[in-house]
Design a protein around this motif. Sequence first.
Motif, PDB file in Angstrom:
ATOM      1  N   VAL A 179       2.930  20.086   5.231  1.00 52.27           N
ATOM      2  CA  VAL A 179       3.038  21.142   3.956  1.00 52.27           C
ATOM      3  C   VAL A 179       4.104  21.051   3.309  1.00 52.27           C
ATOM      4  CG1 VAL A 179       2.760  23.558   3.647  1.00 52.27           C
ATOM      5  CG2 VAL A 179       1.092  22.517   5.136  1.00 52.27           C
ATOM      6  N   THR A 180       4.318  21.153   2.017  1.00 48.65           N
ATOM      7  CA  THR A 180       5.633  21.173   1.296  1.00 48.65           C
ATOM      8  C   THR A 180       6.186  22.575   1.350  1.00 48.65           C
ATOM      9  OG1 THR A 180       4.081  21.118  -0.482  1.00 48.65           O
ATOM     10  CG2 THR A 180       5.124  19.127   0.111  1.00 48.65           C
ATOM     11  N   GLN A 181       5.392  23.562   0.775  1.00 46.33           N
ATOM     12  CA  GLN A 181       6.049  24.765   0.348  1.00 46.33           C
ATOM     13  C   GLN A 181       5.347  25.833   1.593  1.00 46.33           C
ATOM     14  OE1 GLN A 181       3.643  23.623  -1.093  1.00 46.33           O
ATOM     15  NE2 GLN A 181       2.087  25.023  -1.353  1.00 46.33           N
ATOM     16  N   PRO A 182       5.787  26.131   2.991  1.00 46.67           N
ATOM     17  CA  PRO A 182       4.974  26.954   3.813  1.00 46.67           C
ATOM     18  C   PRO A 182       4.759  28.307   3.472  1.00 46.67           C
ATOM     19  CG  PRO A 182       7.565  26.201   4.308  1.00 46.67           C
ATOM     20  CD  PRO A 182       7.294  25.562   3.082  1.00 46.67           C
ATOM     21  N   GLY A 183       5.353  28.906   2.509  1.00 46.12           N
ATOM     22  CA  GLY A 183       4.734  30.278   1.980  1.00 46.12           C
ATOM     23  C   GLY A 183       4.853  31.151   3.174  1.00 46.12           C
ATOM     24  N   GLU A 184       3.956  32.336   2.908  1.00 49.72           N
ATOM     25  CA  GLU A 184       3.953  33.637   3.844  1.00 49.72           C
ATOM     26  C   GLU A 184       3.354  32.882   5.176  1.00 49.72           C
ATOM     27  OE1 GLU A 184       5.782  36.296   2.393  1.00 49.72           O
ATOM     28  OE2 GLU A 184       4.074  37.287   3.400  1.00 49.72           O
ATOM     29  N   SER A 185       4.165  32.306   5.988  1.00 51.75           N
ATOM     30  CA  SER A 185       3.453  31.693   7.253  1.00 51.75           C
ATOM     31  C   SER A 185       3.348  32.707   8.341  1.00 51.75           C
ATOM     32  CB  SER A 185       4.312  30.595   7.852  1.00 51.75           C
ATOM     33  OG  SER A 185       4.873  29.807   6.621  1.00 51.75           O
ATOM     34  N   PRO A 186       2.145  32.648   8.839  1.00 50.31           N
ATOM     35  CA  PRO A 186       1.764  33.470   9.900  1.00 50.31           C
ATOM     36  C   PRO A 186       2.295  32.902  11.376  1.00 50.31           C
ATOM     37  CG  PRO A 186      -0.246  32.236   9.448  1.00 50.31           C
ATOM     38  CD  PRO A 186       0.691  31.756   8.558  1.00 50.31           C
ATOM     39  N   ILE A 187       3.553  32.683  11.631  1.00 51.66           N
ATOM     40  CA  ILE A 187       4.042  31.800  12.621  1.00 51.66           C
ATOM     41  C   ILE A 187       3.916  32.342  13.974  1.00 51.66           C
ATOM     42  CG2 ILE A 187       6.226  31.226  11.220  1.00 51.66           C
ATOM     43  CD1 ILE A 187       7.644  33.415  12.853  1.00 51.66           C
ATOM     44  N   PHE A 188       3.338  33.479  14.538  1.00 51.25           N
ATOM     45  CA  PHE A 188       2.808  33.655  15.843  1.00 51.25           C
ATOM     46  C   PHE A 188       1.774  33.140  16.067  1.00 51.25           C
ATOM     47  CE2 PHE A 188       5.796  36.512  17.612  1.00 51.25           C
ATOM     48  CZ  PHE A 188       6.604  36.790  16.790  1.00 51.25           C
ATOM     49  N   TRP A 189       1.042  32.422  15.106  1.00 44.70           N
ATOM     50  CA  TRP A 189      -0.222  31.542  15.433  1.00 44.70           C
ATOM     51  C   TRP A 189      -0.018  30.220  15.324  1.00 44.70           C
ATOM     52  CZ3 TRP A 189      -0.114  36.477  13.640  1.00 44.70           C
ATOM     53  CH2 TRP A 189      -1.257  37.514  14.124  1.00 44.70           C
ATOM     54  N   TYR A 190       1.418  29.876  14.917  1.00 46.57           N
ATOM     55  CA  TYR A 190       1.613  28.480  14.586  1.00 46.57           C
ATOM     56  C   TYR A 190       2.351  27.626  16.133  1.00 46.57           C
ATOM     57  CZ  TYR A 190       1.654  28.504   9.223  1.00 46.57           C
ATOM     58  OH  TYR A 190       1.219  28.638   8.277  1.00 46.57           O
ATOM     59  N   ALA A 191       1.789  26.374  16.001  1.00 47.27           N
ATOM     60  CA  ALA A 191       2.344  25.485  17.028  1.00 47.27           C
ATOM     61  C   ALA A 191       3.886  25.117  16.636  1.00 47.27           C
ATOM     62  CB  ALA A 191       1.487  24.480  17.059  1.00 47.27           C
ATOM     63  N   PRO A 192       4.619  24.840  17.671  1.00 46.11           N
ATOM     64  CA  PRO A 192       6.008  24.551  17.577  1.00 46.11           C
ATOM     65  C   PRO A 192       6.185  23.384  16.334  1.00 46.11           C
ATOM     66  CG  PRO A 192       5.499  24.263  19.772  1.00 46.11           C
ATOM     67  CD  PRO A 192       4.124  24.710  19.057  1.00 46.11           C
ATOM     68  N   GLU A 193       5.341  22.450  16.329  1.00 46.32           N
ATOM     69  CA  GLU A 193       5.574  21.306  15.183  1.00 46.32           C
ATOM     70  C   GLU A 193       5.102  22.020  13.913  1.00 46.32           C
ATOM     71  OE1 GLU A 193       3.450  21.439  17.777  1.00 46.32           O
ATOM     72  OE2 GLU A 193       1.289  20.672  16.909  1.00 46.32           O
ATOM     73  N   SER A 194       4.473  22.999  13.883  1.00 46.42           N
ATOM     74  CA  SER A 194       4.093  23.493  12.423  1.00 46.42           C
ATOM     75  C   SER A 194       5.250  24.347  12.151  1.00 46.42           C
ATOM     76  CB  SER A 194       2.942  24.363  12.704  1.00 46.42           C
ATOM     77  OG  SER A 194       1.876  23.740  13.150  1.00 46.42           O
ATOM     78  N   GLN A 218      -6.454  36.327  -6.564  1.00 42.51           N
ATOM     79  CA  GLN A 218      -5.367  37.252  -7.095  1.00 42.51           C
ATOM     80  C   GLN A 218      -3.949  36.232  -7.377  1.00 42.51           C
ATOM     81  OE1 GLN A 218      -5.085  40.086  -4.121  1.00 42.51           O
ATOM     82  NE2 GLN A 218      -5.887  41.605  -5.138  1.00 42.51           N
ATOM     83  N   PRO A 219      -4.005  35.660  -8.605  1.00 37.58           N
ATOM     84  CA  PRO A 219      -2.981  34.663  -8.835  1.00 37.58           C
ATOM     85  C   PRO A 219      -1.769  35.252  -8.614  1.00 37.58           C
ATOM     86  CG  PRO A 219      -4.062  35.000 -10.972  1.00 37.58           C
ATOM     87  CD  PRO A 219      -4.780  35.912  -9.835  1.00 37.58           C
ATOM     88  N   ASN A 220      -0.736  34.596  -7.905  1.00 38.63           N
ATOM     89  CA  ASN A 220       0.512  34.962  -7.882  1.00 38.63           C
ATOM     90  C   ASN A 220       1.494  33.702  -7.539  1.00 38.63           C
ATOM     91  OD1 ASN A 220       0.544  34.023  -5.050  1.00 38.63           O
ATOM     92  ND2 ASN A 220      -0.165  36.057  -4.397  1.00 38.63           N
ATOM     93  N   LYS A 221       2.611  33.989  -7.248  1.00 30.81           N
ATOM     94  CA  LYS A 221       3.329  32.920  -7.031  1.00 30.81           C
ATOM     95  C   LYS A 221       3.048  31.568  -6.041  1.00 30.81           C
ATOM     96  CE  LYS A 221       6.630  34.757  -3.886  1.00 30.81           C
ATOM     97  NZ  LYS A 221       5.796  35.760  -3.816  1.00 30.81           N
ATOM     98  N   GLN A 222       2.335  32.102  -5.225  1.00 32.93           N
ATOM     99  CA  GLN A 222       1.773  30.988  -4.150  1.00 32.93           C
ATOM    100  C   GLN A 222       0.640  30.518  -4.557  1.00 32.93           C
ATOM    101  OE1 GLN A 222       3.135  33.808  -1.629  1.00 32.93           O
ATOM    102  NE2 GLN A 222       4.159  32.735  -0.367  1.00 32.93           N
ATOM    103  N   SER A 223      -0.410  31.326  -5.157  1.00 37.49           N
ATOM    104  CA  SER A 223      -1.706  30.847  -5.179  1.00 37.49           C
ATOM    105  C   SER A 223      -2.036  30.695  -6.814  1.00 37.49           C
ATOM    106  CB  SER A 223      -2.746  31.968  -4.563  1.00 37.49           C
ATOM    107  OG  SER A 223      -2.770  33.005  -5.408  1.00 37.49           O
ATOM    108  N   VAL A 233       5.715  40.023  13.072  1.00 36.10           N
ATOM    109  CA  VAL A 233       7.140  40.544  13.073  1.00 36.10           C
ATOM    110  C   VAL A 233       7.834  39.901  11.828  1.00 36.10           C
ATOM    111  CG1 VAL A 233       9.258  40.702  14.142  1.00 36.10           C
ATOM    112  CG2 VAL A 233       7.161  40.906  15.403  1.00 36.10           C
ATOM    113  N   ARG A 234       8.457  40.951  11.179  1.00 31.52           N
ATOM    114  CA  ARG A 234       8.785  40.191   9.906  1.00 31.52           C
ATOM    115  C   ARG A 234      10.450  39.924   9.916  1.00 31.52           C
ATOM    116  NH1 ARG A 234       6.327  37.397   8.418  1.00 31.52           N
ATOM    117  NH2 ARG A 234       4.347  37.431   7.458  1.00 31.52           N
TER     118      ARG A 234
END
Length: 299
Positions: free
Chosen positions: A186-201, A61-66, A236-237
Amino acid sequence: VTQSPVWRAISPAQHDQTLFEERHLRYIHPLGKGNFGSVELCRYDPLGDNTGELVAVKKLQPNKQSTLEDFKKEVKTLSILHCDYIVKYRGVCYSTGRLSMSLVMEYLPNGSLIGYMENNRHNVTPRRMLLFASQICKGMEYLQTLRYVHRDLAARNILVASESLVKIADFGLTKVIPCDKEYYRVTQPGESPIFWYAPESINESRFSHKSDVWSFGVVLHELFCYCDTNSNPKRVRSPSISMQLANILKNNWRLPAPPNCQPKVYNLMKQCWVYNFEERPCFSDLGNQIETIMQDERE
Ligand SMILES: N#CCCn1cc(-c2nc(Nc3ccc(C4CCNCC4)cc3)nc3c2CCN3)cn1
């Protein structure tokens, strides 16, 4: 010369099992949404008699991110992965006219771990959860041998092949770590699933095998909460949420132990959530610890 009988008999196009013709791909119903695309159940039925096999088809589904480029990378990644604990690549379908392509994969009838755990809450034992965890570990160990970082390890991206087999899926965010570094920025983090992300991410958009280990800890937590999002909301958004999350992680707040979770298992999660990524265990350590707990685990 191409018309001679010999050439016709061996023309590769006819026998390229990874090429799916759009006209034989019969849409059945939607299966889910992944990174950069939606996944549909189709039957590849060249004989037109419904004897063809069911496949899961991911449409871009081409959109701005993909972009098509990102999708081609995802296809390439999946096509070279051969592991019992990673969803199998079957091929591609180039759509005539529209400049697009679809990724064809094996269809896993039981869907994602989220739905499976919610629907089978009463007959999934901690021992079975540990079996699933050890399989995800083995899949991640395999990815690491190829220097791949998944970057989106979460229960929603784990598929259930059978009551005793799960597979890692959705390689839309997967990156190869360059040979001269131990991480991928990563340059453009985009829609990040941050609750699964490590602190350095979260803080530096830095991804490594050790940040995948952090996410694995969150998957363990999801598993032992039967993927019940009410017990620990993980999506959470809000604009400032990543800053707030980064701060509470810095102050050593972590997700609480799931109800009735054995201390040894919660201890595994806490090892994955050590702030300093160098002190986190690697997937093979985790795999060994899980096997040990499974042996001690009386059914
Ligand atoms: N990963 C990831 C995120 C993207 N995504 C991938 C798939 C996928 N689903 C299946 N199978 C599947 C899916 C759902 C059901 C039901 C569950 C109950 N409710 C109705 C639907 C049943 C079977 N097989 C696959 C894939 C990819 C390769 N093979 C779905 N979403």
